[in-house]
Write a protein that holds these residues in place. Structure first.
Motif, mmCIF file in Angstrom:
data_model
loop_
_atom_site.group_PDB
_atom_site.id
_atom_site.type_symbol
_atom_site.label_atom_id
_atom_site.label_comp_id
_atom_site.label_asym_id
_atom_site.label_seq_id
_atom_site.Cartn_x
_atom_site.Cartn_y
_atom_site.Cartn_z
ATOM 1 N N ILE A 1 0.813 -1.221 0.000
ATOM 2 C CA ILE A 1 0.000 0.000 0.000
ATOM 3 C C ILE A 1 0.847 1.271 0.000
ATOM 4 O O ILE A 1 0.335 2.353 -0.253
ATOM 5 N N GLY A 2 2.123 1.160 0.317
ATOM 6 C CA GLY A 2 3.009 2.319 0.218
ATOM 7 C C GLY A 2 3.094 3.152 1.484
ATOM 8 O O GLY A 2 2.328 2.973 2.435
ATOM 9 N N THR A 3 4.022 4.087 1.474
ATOM 10 C CA THR A 3 4.321 4.902 2.660
ATOM 11 C C THR A 3 3.174 5.812 3.059
ATOM 12 O O THR A 3 2.762 5.835 4.231
ATOM 13 N N ILE A 4 2.643 6.561 2.105
ATOM 14 C CA ILE A 4 1.616 7.552 2.442
ATOM 15 C C ILE A 4 0.359 6.914 3.020
ATOM 16 O O ILE A 4 -0.100 7.320 4.097
ATOM 17 N N PRO A 5 -0.238 5.889 2.356
ATOM 18 C CA PRO A 5 -1.424 5.257 2.957
ATOM 19 C C PRO A 5 -1.135 4.646 4.320
ATOM 20 O O PRO A 5 -1.971 4.709 5.228
ATOM 21 N N THR A 6 0.060 4.058 4.477
ATOM 22 C CA THR A 6 0.407 3.440 5.760
ATOM 23 C C THR A 6 0.408 4.471 6.876
ATOM 24 O O THR A 6 -0.166 4.254 7.955
ATOM 25 N N MET A 7 1.048 5.610 6.640
ATOM 26 C CA MET A 7 1.145 6.628 7.669
ATOM 27 C C MET A 7 -0.189 7.326 7.930
ATOM 28 O O MET A 7 -0.503 7.689 9.064
ATOM 29 N N ILE A 8 -0.988 7.519 6.885
ATOM 30 C CA ILE A 8 -2.302 8.127 7.080
ATOM 31 C C ILE A 8 -3.191 7.205 7.916
ATOM 32 O O ILE A 8 -3.931 7.656 8.806
ATOM 33 N N LEU B 1 -4.903 8.098 11.569
ATOM 34 C CA LEU B 1 -6.320 7.885 11.883
ATOM 35 C C LEU B 1 -6.487 6.949 13.074
ATOM 36 O O LEU B 1 -7.378 7.145 13.921
ATOM 37 N N PHE B 2 -5.626 5.939 13.167
ATOM 38 C CA PHE B 2 -5.677 5.012 14.299
ATOM 39 C C PHE B 2 -5.391 5.754 15.604
ATOM 40 O O PHE B 2 -6.101 5.584 16.604
ATOM 41 N N ALA B 3 -4.361 6.597 15.613
ATOM 42 C CA ALA B 3 -4.019 7.373 16.810
ATOM 43 C C ALA B 3 -5.150 8.336 17.174
ATOM 44 O O ALA B 3 -5.472 8.516 18.354
ATOM 45 N N ALA B 4 -5.767 8.948 16.164
ATOM 46 C CA ALA B 4 -6.875 9.877 16.407
ATOM 47 C C ALA B 4 -8.067 9.152 17.014
ATOM 48 O O ALA B 4 -8.757 9.676 17.901
ATOM 49 N N PHE B 5 -8.298 7.924 16.574
ATOM 50 C CA PHE B 5 -9.445 7.149 17.067
ATOM 51 C C PHE B 5 -9.247 6.731 18.524
ATOM 52 O O PHE B 5 -10.133 6.933 19.361
ATOM 53 N N THR C 1 12.024 5.817 9.891
ATOM 54 C CA THR C 1 12.693 6.176 11.132
ATOM 55 C C THR C 1 11.686 6.210 12.293
ATOM 56 O O THR C 1 10.492 6.442 12.075
ATOM 57 N N PRO C 2 12.159 6.002 13.514
ATOM 58 C CA PRO C 2 11.273 6.103 14.679
ATOM 59 C C PRO C 2 10.649 7.496 14.799
ATOM 60 O O PRO C 2 9.505 7.631 15.244
ATOM 61 N N GLU C 3 11.395 8.515 14.402
ATOM 62 C CA GLU C 3 10.869 9.877 14.456
ATOM 63 C C GLU C 3 9.678 10.051 13.514
ATOM 64 O O GLU C 3 8.759 10.825 13.804
ATOM 65 N N PHE C 4 9.697 9.332 12.405
ATOM 66 C CA PHE C 4 8.594 9.374 11.441
ATOM 67 C C PHE C 4 7.329 8.795 12.067
ATOM 68 O O PHE C 4 6.238 9.380 11.980
ATOM 69 N N ALA C 5 7.485 7.654 12.714
ATOM 70 C CA ALA C 5 6.338 7.038 13.392
ATOM 71 C C ALA C 5 5.821 7.948 14.501
ATOM 72 O O ALA C 5 4.607 8.105 14.690
ATOM 73 N N GLN C 6 6.735 8.560 15.208
ATOM 74 C CA GLN C 6 6.371 9.430 16.329
ATOM 75 C C GLN C 6 5.602 10.651 15.865
ATOM 76 O O GLN C 6 4.607 11.050 16.486
ATOM 77 N N VAL C 7 6.019 11.262 14.766
ATOM 78 C CA VAL C 7 5.347 12.464 14.295
ATOM 79 C C VAL C 7 3.949 12.138 13.776
ATOM 80 O O VAL C 7 3.005 12.924 13.962
ATOM 81 N N ALA C 8 3.776 10.978 13.148
ATOM 82 C CA ALA C 8 2.453 10.566 12.682
ATOM 83 C C ALA C 8 1.518 10.356 13.870
ATOM 84 O O ALA C 8 0.340 10.732 13.836
ATOM 85 N N ILE D 1 -2.283 16.409 5.232
ATOM 86 C CA ILE D 1 -1.777 16.914 3.950
ATOM 87 C C ILE D 1 -0.344 17.409 4.112
ATOM 88 O O ILE D 1 0.521 17.169 3.254
ATOM 89 N N LEU D 2 -0.075 18.095 5.225
ATOM 90 C CA LEU D 2 1.285 18.557 5.490
ATOM 91 C C LEU D 2 2.243 17.375 5.581
ATOM 92 O O LEU D 2 3.356 17.424 5.042
ATOM 93 N N LEU D 3 1.808 16.304 6.237
ATOM 94 C CA LEU D 3 2.646 15.106 6.349
ATOM 95 C C LEU D 3 2.912 14.499 4.981
ATOM 96 O O LEU D 3 4.040 14.086 4.684
ATOM 97 N N VAL D 4 1.878 14.467 4.134
ATOM 98 C CA VAL D 4 2.044 13.932 2.780
ATOM 99 C C VAL D 4 3.056 14.779 1.992
ATOM 100 O O VAL D 4 3.927 14.240 1.297
ATOM 101 N N LEU D 5 2.935 16.093 2.084
ATOM 102 C CA LEU D 5 3.887 16.980 1.407
ATOM 103 C C LEU D 5 5.300 16.749 1.926
ATOM 104 O O LEU D 5 6.271 16.763 1.157
ATOM 105 N N TRP D 6 5.417 16.541 3.210
ATOM 106 C CA TRP D 6 6.723 16.295 3.810
ATOM 107 C C TRP D 6 7.333 15.012 3.243
ATOM 108 O O TRP D 6 8.525 14.942 2.963
ATOM 109 N N ILE D 7 6.472 13.996 3.069
ATOM 110 C CA ILE D 7 6.934 12.722 2.522
ATOM 111 C C ILE D 7 7.353 12.877 1.069
ATOM 112 O O ILE D 7 8.414 12.403 0.647
#
Length: 523
Positions: free
Chosen positions: A397-404, A408-412, A441-448, A502-508
Motif C-alpha cells: 500500500i506504500g508509505t503515504i497510505p500506511t502513515m495516514i 487515523l488510528f491514533a486519532a481514534f 525512522t522512529p521519528e517518522f512514526a512518532q510524528v504521525a 496533507i502537510l505530512l504527505v507533502l513532507w513525505i
C-alpha cells in the motif's frame, strides 16, 4: 441567541448520543496505571502461552553483539519460569530508573514548572493579548494557545478565560474566543516553536521501543522539531479560518446573559508585573546571546567533531538542560520582582511543587516501564513488529497510505484514552519497531502519532480539561453542554486532521527532514 444555543435545547442528536456513549465507555475504563498493570499481567501470561506454542518470526534485525544487520529468527520467551521470575525481580528497579523519559522530563520540569509557578508564562500571555489589534486577535489567540503547551495547564487555565474576555471587549461572542483558544491549546497540542516537555517524554518512550530492533539508534527530543515548527503556523492559520468562517457565524453577536459579575482585571498585568516581565525578557535575551556567542566558534565544545551544531552534537544532546536553564533563571527573576519569591527557600519550594505535579506521572512510569521492558524481554514486541512489517510489505500500500492509516488510528484511540504518553507507551513497542523494519525512522512514526493524538483532543470527553471548558462556556451560555462544546470544536478537529495529514504527505513527497539531522527513511 446563537444557533449553538438553540441546538443545545433540542433532544440529543445522533452525534450527541454517540459522544455520550464514548464518554460512558471511557469513564468505565480503569486508571492508566491500572491499565498498564493489567497489561503487565497479560504479557506475563501471553509470553508463557506463546513459548509453549513455539511462536516465532524471522526478519532483518541488528545483531546487538556484532552491531550488524542480519537475518534472525526470534522466538517467544516466557516470563512464567525460573529465569523469567528472576528477571522480573532483579530488573524491576532498573527498568524504572533506566526508563528513558523519566530523567529528561523531570529535569525539564525544573524550568517549565517555575515558568508556571512564578507566573511568568501567564504574564507573557496576558501581555501578548493586551497589545494585539482587533484584526489579529483570533490568530494571536490560536498561536498563543499552541505556544502555551510549554507549560502544560496554563493555556487551559489562563488563556481560555482571557480569550473570552478579549473577544467580549471587541463586541464579539466570548465563546468564540474560547473556542479559538481551546483549538490552539488542545487541538494543536503537539505543535510548538520550542522544545517542551512532550518532546523528551515521547522520544524517551520511542527509544525504549527502538531497542527491540536497533539498540544503537537514539531518538533526540529535537527529532520532530522542524515539522512541529511548521505545524505551529499551519494550526494557527487553520484555527483562524475555522473560527472566522465557521464558528463565529454560528454564535453571532453577544448580548450578555445579565450575570457577568467578574471584571477582566485579574487577567490584566499591573505595573509591577509589567516591569517584571520586561526585566525577565531582557534576562532571557542576554542568556540567549551568551549561548549563541558560546556556540558560534568553529572549535566550540558545543559542536560535534565534524564541526556541526545541529544533529549529533553536545549542544543538541544537552538541549533539555539548556532549555531548563533558559526558563529557570527568567522565572526566578520574574517571581522575585512580583513578590512571589522572597528568597532561595521560596524558589526551592517551587521546585518541589514542580516535582509534586509529576507524582502521577512517576507512578505511571513505573508500571509503563515494566510493560515495555517485559514486552522486549519476551520478544513479543519484536515478533509483532516482524509480522506486521511483513503484512504491510506484502500489501504494497506504500508509505503515504500506511502513515495516514496510523494517523487515523491514533486519532481514534485518543477518543477513549486521554494521556498522550500513556497511549504512546502502549502502542510504540509495536508500531515503532514495525515501521523501522519497513524502513521508516522512529521519528517518522512518532510524528504521525502526534498528529492523530492532537487532532481529536478537542472533541473527546476523555481529555482531562474537557469538563472545565464546559464550565467556562456555561458562564456565557447557560445551555452549554457536551453537545455544544463538541459541535463547536468538531470543525477544528476535522480541519486539523485533514490539514495536518496533507502537510505530512507533502513532507513525505518532498522528503524533508523532520528535525536536525533526522529524515523519514532509514539508510
Amino acid at each position: 441567541m446563537g444557533k449553538a444555543n438553540e441546538q443545545a435545547k433540542d433532544k440529543p442528536s445522533l452525534l450527541n448520543r454517540w459522544l455520550n456513549g464514548i464518554e460512558k465507555v471511557g469513564n468505565k475504563l480503569p486508571h492508566p496505571i491500572s491499565i498498564f498493570a493489567i497489561l503487565v499481567l497479560f504479557v506475563i501470561v501471553l509470553s508463557a502461552v506463546c513459548e509453549m506454542a513455539g511462536v516465532s518470526a524471522t526478519g532483518e534485525l541488528v545483531n546487538r553483539s556484532k552491531g550488524v544487520v542480519e537475518t534472525q529468527t526470534v522466538q517467544a520467551v516466557s516470563l512464567l519460569n525460573g529465569e523469567g521470575l528472576v528477571y522480573m525481580l532483579t530488573h524491576a528497579i532498573t527498568n524504572f530508573t533506566g526508563f528513558a523519559p523519566l530523567g529528561v522530563v523531570l529535569v525539564a520540569m525544573f524550568g517549565i514548572g517555575l515558568l508556571e509557578d512564578s507566573g511568568l508564562i501567564g504574564g507573557a500571555l496576558k501581555s501578548a493579548v493586551e497589545v494585539t489589534p482587533a484584526k489579529l486577535i483570533t490568530p494571536m489567540i490560536v498561536f498563543l494557545g499552541v505556544m502555551s503547551n510549554l507549560a502544560d495547564a496554563v493555556g487551559y487555565i489562563v488563556l481560555i478565560p482571557i480569550a473570552a474576555l478579549m473577544f467580549m471587549a471587541y463586541n464579539r461572542h466570548p465563546v468564540v474566543g474560547m473556542a479559538a483558544a481551546f483549538a490552539g491549546v488542545s487541538g494543536g497540542f503537539s505543535a510548538n516553536l520550542l522544545i517542551g516537555t512532550l518532546d523528551p517524554l515521547l522520544c524517551g518512550i520511542t527509544n525504549e521501543a527502538v531497542k527491540m530492533v536497533d539498540p544503537t539508534y537514539v531518538v533526540e527530543p529535537t527529532g520532530n522539531w522542524y515539522f512541529m515548527m511548521v505545524s505551529t503556523f499551519l494550526i494557527t492559520i487553520l484555527g483562524t479560518i475555522i473560527t472566522e468562517k465557521v464558528v463565529a457565524p454560528r454564535f453571532g453577536e453577544y448580548h450578555g446573559n445579565g450575570e457577568e459579575n467578574e471584571t477582566s482585571s485579574e487577567y490584566k498585568l499591573n505595573d509591577q508585573e509589567r516591569k517584571a516581565l520586561k526585566v525577565a525578557g531582557l534576562t532571557l535575551l542576554v542568556m540567549i546571546l551568551v549561548l549563541v556567542a558560546f556556540c558560534l566558534p568553529a572549535n566550540s565544545v558545543m559542536r560535534a567533531e565534524d564541526g556541526t551544531l545541529l544533529g549529533n552534537s553536545p549542544f543538541m544532546e544537552g538541549i533539555i538542560p539548556i532549555i531548563t536553564v533558559l526558563f529557570f533563571v527568567p522565572s526566578v527573576v520574574y517571581g522575585h520582582m512580583t513578590g512571589v519569591y522572597h528568597g532561595e527557600k521560596d524558589v526551592c519550594n517551587a521546585m518541589g511543587r514542580a516535582m509534586g505535579t509529576m507524582s502521577s506521572y512517576i507512578a505511571l512510569t513505573f508500571v509503563a516501564a515494566q510493560f515495555i521492558n517485559f514486552f522486549g524481554y519476551t520478544k513479543l514486541g519484536t515478533i509483532l513488529a516482524l509480522k506486521g512489517a511483513e503484512f504491510f510489505r506484502n500489501s504494497g500500500i506504500g508509505t503515504i497510505p500506511t502513515m495516514i492509516l496510523f494517523v487515523l488510528f491514533a486519532a481514534f484511540i485518543n477518543l477513549f484514552m486521554g494521556s498522550a504518553s500513556a497511549k504512546w507507551a502502549l502502542i510504540a513497542p509495536v508500531f515503532v519497531p514495525m515501521f523501522m523494519l519497513l524502513g521508516y525512522t522512529p521519528e517518522f512514526a512518532q510524528v504521525a502519532y502526534r498528529i492523530g493524538d492532537s487532532c481529536t483532543n478537542v472533541i473527546t470527553p476523555m481529555m482531562s480539561y474537557f469538563a472545565m471548558i464546559i464550565v467556562f462556556m456555561k458562564k456565557y451560555d447557560k445551555e452549554a453542554g457536551i453537545g455544544t462544546l463538541v459541535s463547536t470544536m468538531l470543525p477544528y478537529s476535522i480541519c486539523f486532521l485533514i490539514g495536518w495529514s496533507i502537510l505530512l504527505v507533502l513532507w513525505i513527497v518532498l522528503n524533508l527532514p523532520l528535525g536536525p539531522g533526522v529524515g523519514m527513511f532509514l539508510g
